[in-house]
Design an enzyme around this catalytic site. Sequence first.
Site, PDB file in Angstrom:
ATOM      1  N   GLN A 141      36.714  33.215  37.877  1.00  0.00           N
ATOM      2  CA  GLN A 141      37.108  32.278  36.834  1.00  0.00           C
ATOM      3  C   GLN A 141      37.954  31.171  37.460  1.00  0.00           C
ATOM      4  O   GLN A 141      38.945  31.461  38.137  1.00  0.00           O
ATOM      5  CB  GLN A 141      37.931  33.043  35.799  1.00  0.00           C
ATOM      6  CG  GLN A 141      38.401  32.233  34.612  1.00  0.00           C
ATOM      7  CD  GLN A 141      39.477  32.982  33.827  1.00  0.00           C
ATOM      8  OE1 GLN A 141      40.254  33.731  34.404  1.00  0.00           O
ATOM      9  NE2 GLN A 141      39.517  32.790  32.526  1.00  0.00           N
ATOM     10  N   GLU A 259      38.836  37.792  27.834  1.00  0.00           N
ATOM     11  CA  GLU A 259      39.763  38.116  28.922  1.00  0.00           C
ATOM     12  C   GLU A 259      40.937  38.921  28.379  1.00  0.00           C
ATOM     13  O   GLU A 259      41.345  39.925  28.956  1.00  0.00           O
ATOM     14  CB  GLU A 259      40.278  36.831  29.587  1.00  0.00           C
ATOM     15  CG  GLU A 259      41.264  37.118  30.720  1.00  0.00           C
ATOM     16  CD  GLU A 259      41.750  35.864  31.438  1.00  0.00           C
ATOM     17  OE1 GLU A 259      41.710  34.773  30.830  1.00  0.00           O
ATOM     18  OE2 GLU A 259      42.172  35.986  32.595  1.00  0.00           O
TER      19      GLU A 259
END
Lengths: 413, 369
Positions: A141, A259
């Site tokens: 990410q 997340e």
Amino acid sequence: MTAVAETSETAEQAAFRDEAHAWLEGNAPRRRHDSSEFKRRVAATGPEDEQAHVEASKSWQRRIFDAGFAGISVPRDYGGRGDTAALERVWRQEVVRYEIDTGVFSVALGMVVPTLLAHGTEDQKRRFVPPVLRGEELWCQLFSEPGAGSDLAGLTTRAERDGDEWVVNGQKVWNSFAHLADWGILLARTDWDVPKHRGITYFLVDMHSPGVEPRPLRQITGVAHFNETFLTDVRIPADQVVGAVNGGWGVAQTTLMNERALIGGASPLGFRDYVELARHHGKTADPDIRQRLAAAYTRFQILRWLGQRAQAAARSGQALGPESSVAKLVISDHSAQNGDLALAIEGAAGMLSGRDAFESGFWQQQFLGQWGVRIGGGTEQVQRNIIGERVLGLPPERRPDKTEPFRSIPKNA
Amino acid sequence: MDFTLSEEQTAARDLAEQIFQGSVTPERVKAVEATDERVDRDLWAALADANLLGLCLPEAVGGSGLGLLELCLVLEAQGQVVAPVPLWATVVLGALPIAEWGSAEQRQAWLPGVVRGDVLLSAALAGPGTNDPHRPPVEARADGSGWRLFGLSVAVPAAHVADRVLVPARTPDGVGVFLVDPRGPGVTLERAITTNREIHPHLLLDGAPGEVLGSLDAGGRAVAWMVDRALLGLCAMQIGVCEAAVRLAADYTSNRVQFGKPLSAFQGVALHAADGYIQTEAIRVTTWQAAWRLDAGREATSDVLVAKWWASEGGQRVVHIAQHLHGGMGADVDYPVHRYFLWGKQIEDTLGGASAQLARLGQTLAGAA
């Protein structure tokens, strides 16, 4: 050990649980609370340990795929099993009981796949989802920046259109596994003259492209899975934009909510591990430790029921909402307290570190690793703001940075 | 005490801060940590030159004859920069007990060297799974006119560089304190790294010769005396650690802009930082009070326990706050704030964490009622 059924389980779920349980029993060693491969792996911090971790993750993910347990709720068209989120949860409950390591795929499986399924084009889903499920492609990410942490929407990495491509320049930070990843999900600013949330675009970037330079950062836990990543004239084909150009913030919300749900939820440590630790150190009769164990047990229960409630909501078709902030906050506190508890149980020996400590410093790492849980995915303060504004409906703070053109907002020097 | 520093105390604090802050930088701490012994020898020499090592040692051995409160101010200055020097080990654990309980020969043998910076000392106050030095893990057996020691002490600060280690040990007539040469026969040092990355070796004694500190009949009282001062010294370092951690967090959040303004302008951040400050001041007043009572020769065990409890409980809250307000930077070892977190945790747990102090304090208070 038998498969543990949930009280409200349907016949389908029970059948799937038996199927999963049978495969796991036949293919993976059971995780033992008194001596765990998982603990040794976490405490191993060298580069060769890391490579072994990657290989093990890829190999496990491939075996899980071949057995038909990868992407349980992912549609068959994209390599998944095409079943429900409820079955996915059953799988997760069963798999944590075994020494199975797919850790490096957490970003890919937990964040990238759900985001692509929600916002990706048909081509993107067909190209990118199956290799993750097969354990072939690793993802990272690329969101946070040195100047944009809690205020993620204040990011200044720039993407400019050049024909059929975008050209990206900037710096990212706290990028787990970026030095190992094949692909990255990237946020970059594509319009500086609109309010900050409206000028961000979501890209898929090939980490092997020229100009992508991840540099590992050594962490307080001794490991170096974080990176800072420099992006210099990196070219990204225009068909690797997810969602609309300048519509990346909305896409990012899906990633961020996943997340938050992922963080902390991934730890296979359970209450029993703390009891075993106390037993090993001869502390089970210590009244202070017993009280703290009882408190830990309560926290584990709260988290378990919060998780089940969220899953129930998901089953009835509700999207993952700001409630994930509640879970993230509870897990933050849980993680801090558990770290303290482990070292309190170890007593004077808890002051040793690394290989000098019990179980090669696994518990010291749990203590030091609390910061990853508490800071990553949005700090406790950010989560409280989300709860205040989006759940309780409190009037939001006056925030000129939300409405003025990004160009004119004060930023870090 | 009235909590106002005297001129002498202010001078001692200013001098200590000048030396510590003038020479210790995060880069230097990192460089020292990369060496084998992890001790900043140049800084140690500078402390000796300024006579800060002999600050509270008797004038007869070259010291300045000041009190514990002055020493606390120096330890506080060390904590502010988390300086890698064995000040607590040498002066608090080693030199003070020798000055108080040692024979005239022992004082002359070791203390002038401490004042000059040539001699390093320590004490072995913890055993495997125990922090109770009144029941030491080491046994002393008479051997002709001397003693030989047997047993394992864990995590002895700076034992790898110390010239002598004070070791409480069981004898047929109660606990005695013995001077042991950690590089002498019958001693094995096992290198161990602690939470704050210092070296605190395990000391395995297998027939090591031990020299009685002063006289044997003082043993039990000497151990209690040592523990009071050892705990006090930890509290003093914790004041410095916490003070600096709060200051770092205040600076960082004032300079970092998020959402179009400095982070510190958010109430969630400002209130957190203020809480850290309050806890730090609570450690300071409880520590100074205990130091003052010890200096005045009053009964001070419960004051010391209050201070250590708060240095553990409040101290860990402060370093958590500072670490938290640094966000991701706190997890990056290239940035200095993580050291304060590690030191805060180490001080919290040394010689027993918060609950151990509370248990002892409760016993003291309930027993006295």
